[in-house]
Design a protein around this motif. Structure first.
Motif, PDB file in Angstrom:
ATOM      1  N   UNK A   1      60.839 -32.937  33.973  1.00 31.88           N
ATOM      2  CA  UNK A   1      61.234 -31.648  34.608  1.00 31.88           C
ATOM      3  C   UNK A   1      60.156 -30.493  34.530  1.00 31.88           C
ATOM      4  N   UNK A   2      59.313 -30.776  33.512  1.00 34.40           N
ATOM      5  CA  UNK A   2      58.181 -29.887  33.591  1.00 34.40           C
ATOM      6  C   UNK A   2      57.181 -30.277  34.564  1.00 34.40           C
ATOM      7  N   UNK A   3      56.866 -31.445  34.861  1.00 33.77           N
ATOM      8  CA  UNK A   3      56.124 -31.924  35.997  1.00 33.77           C
ATOM      9  C   UNK A   3      56.771 -31.270  37.448  1.00 33.77           C
TER      10      UNK A   3
ATOM     11  N   UNK B   1      41.184 -39.874  39.909  1.00 34.96           N
ATOM     12  CA  UNK B   1      40.649 -41.114  40.039  1.00 34.96           C
ATOM     13  C   UNK B   1      40.627 -41.753  38.449  1.00 34.96           C
ATOM     14  N   UNK B   2      40.402 -40.833  37.618  1.00 34.37           N
ATOM     15  CA  UNK B   2      40.336 -41.211  36.094  1.00 34.37           C
ATOM     16  C   UNK B   2      41.877 -41.707  35.648  1.00 34.37           C
ATOM     17  N   UNK B   3      42.702 -40.840  36.280  1.00 29.43           N
ATOM     18  CA  UNK B   3      44.138 -41.211  35.800  1.00 29.43           C
ATOM     19  C   UNK B   3      44.667 -42.237  36.613  1.00 29.43           C
ATOM     20  N   UNK B   4      44.303 -42.641  37.911  1.00 25.50           N
ATOM     21  CA  UNK B   4      44.689 -43.895  38.538  1.00 25.50           C
ATOM     22  C   UNK B   4      44.072 -45.210  37.899  1.00 25.50           C
ATOM     23  N   UNK B   5      42.873 -45.178  37.411  1.00 24.48           N
ATOM     24  CA  UNK B   5      42.325 -46.269  36.716  1.00 24.48           C
ATOM     25  C   UNK B   5      42.979 -46.436  35.511  1.00 24.48           C
TER      26      UNK B   5
ATOM     27  N   UNK C   1      49.814 -37.861  39.188  1.00 21.20           N
ATOM     28  CA  UNK C   1      49.106 -38.739  40.450  1.00 21.20           C
ATOM     29  C   UNK C   1      49.979 -38.262  41.501  1.00 21.20           C
ATOM     30  N   UNK C   2      51.299 -38.727  41.465  1.00 22.23           N
ATOM     31  CA  UNK C   2      52.176 -38.815  42.536  1.00 22.23           C
ATOM     32  C   UNK C   2      52.385 -37.483  43.326  1.00 22.23           C
ATOM     33  N   UNK C   3      52.399 -36.358  42.529  1.00 26.88           N
ATOM     34  CA  UNK C   3      52.673 -35.210  43.008  1.00 26.88           C
ATOM     35  C   UNK C   3      51.467 -34.608  43.750  1.00 26.88           C
ATOM     36  N   UNK C   4      50.297 -34.966  43.556  1.00 21.87           N
ATOM     37  CA  UNK C   4      49.091 -34.515  44.124  1.00 21.87           C
ATOM     38  C   UNK C   4      48.550 -33.269  43.532  1.00 21.87           C
TER      39      UNK C   4
ATOM     40  N   UNK D   1      54.360 -42.832  32.594  1.00 20.64           N
ATOM     41  CA  UNK D   1      55.403 -41.912  33.605  1.00 20.64           C
ATOM     42  C   UNK D   1      54.766 -40.513  33.589  1.00 20.64           C
ATOM     43  N   UNK D   2      54.253 -40.183  32.590  1.00 16.75           N
ATOM     44  CA  UNK D   2      53.953 -38.739  32.612  1.00 16.75           C
ATOM     45  C   UNK D   2      52.639 -38.535  33.601  1.00 16.75           C
TER      46      UNK D   2
END
Length: 147
Positions: free
Chosen positions: A63-65, A134-138, A123-126, A117-118
């Motif tokens: 919800x926060x996201x 890139x850091x988060x994806x890694x 990342x998914x929301x862009x 998931x946080x």
């Protein structure tokens, strides 16, 4: 408070925040009553309070996201509503959420599914820029590979 922590004592307040926020932040989601987050949490409370707290943290994080996609005027209205019920405002929840994200990034390792998931939602929301993305994806890749 420097991060979102759902203890047995704070569970009811955070659950009420989800009850208020869900229809306002995610009005497009129309679930059957048995699949609604509050129904699922109520069932989990009976069998495993610890799992219910983890599920509540995930719902709150979603919800926060989702709230990052709504206007500042809507945020103010939601803050007023939450405050009138004696609950954390959305602005406060977003602040707590942001601090939690920074802590995970500083640590460099995702510790559990809630953190996974946080970060995945971010990342998914862009909403993040290229370098932090890139850091988060890694970090997500490392967690997925570990699991």
């Amino acid at each position: 408070m420097s991060k979102i922590k759902i203890s047995a004592e704070s569970y009811a307040e955070f659950k009420e925040c989800v009850a208020v926020l869900f229809p306002l932040v995610m009005p497009q989601i129309n679930l059957p009553i048995e699949k609604h987050p509050l129904s699922v949490l109520s069932a989990m409370e009976v069998s495993s309070p610890a799992n219910a707290r983890a599920g509540l943290a995930m719902a709150l994080n979603d919800l926060i996201q989702g709230s990052f996609l709504i206007s500042s005027d809507q945020i103010k209205e939601i803050d007023t509503l939450l405050a009138s019920k004696g609950l954390f405002t959305l602005t406060k929840l977003r602040y707590l959420y942001s601090d939690k994200i920074q802590k995970i990034v500083r640590r460099g390792i995702i510790s559990n599914d809630v953190e996974y998931y946080l970060l995945k939602n971010i990342v998914d929301s862009g909403v993040c820029e290229n370098s932090p993305r890139e850091t988060l994806e890694k970090m997500l890749d490392n967690y997925e590979f570990k699991g």
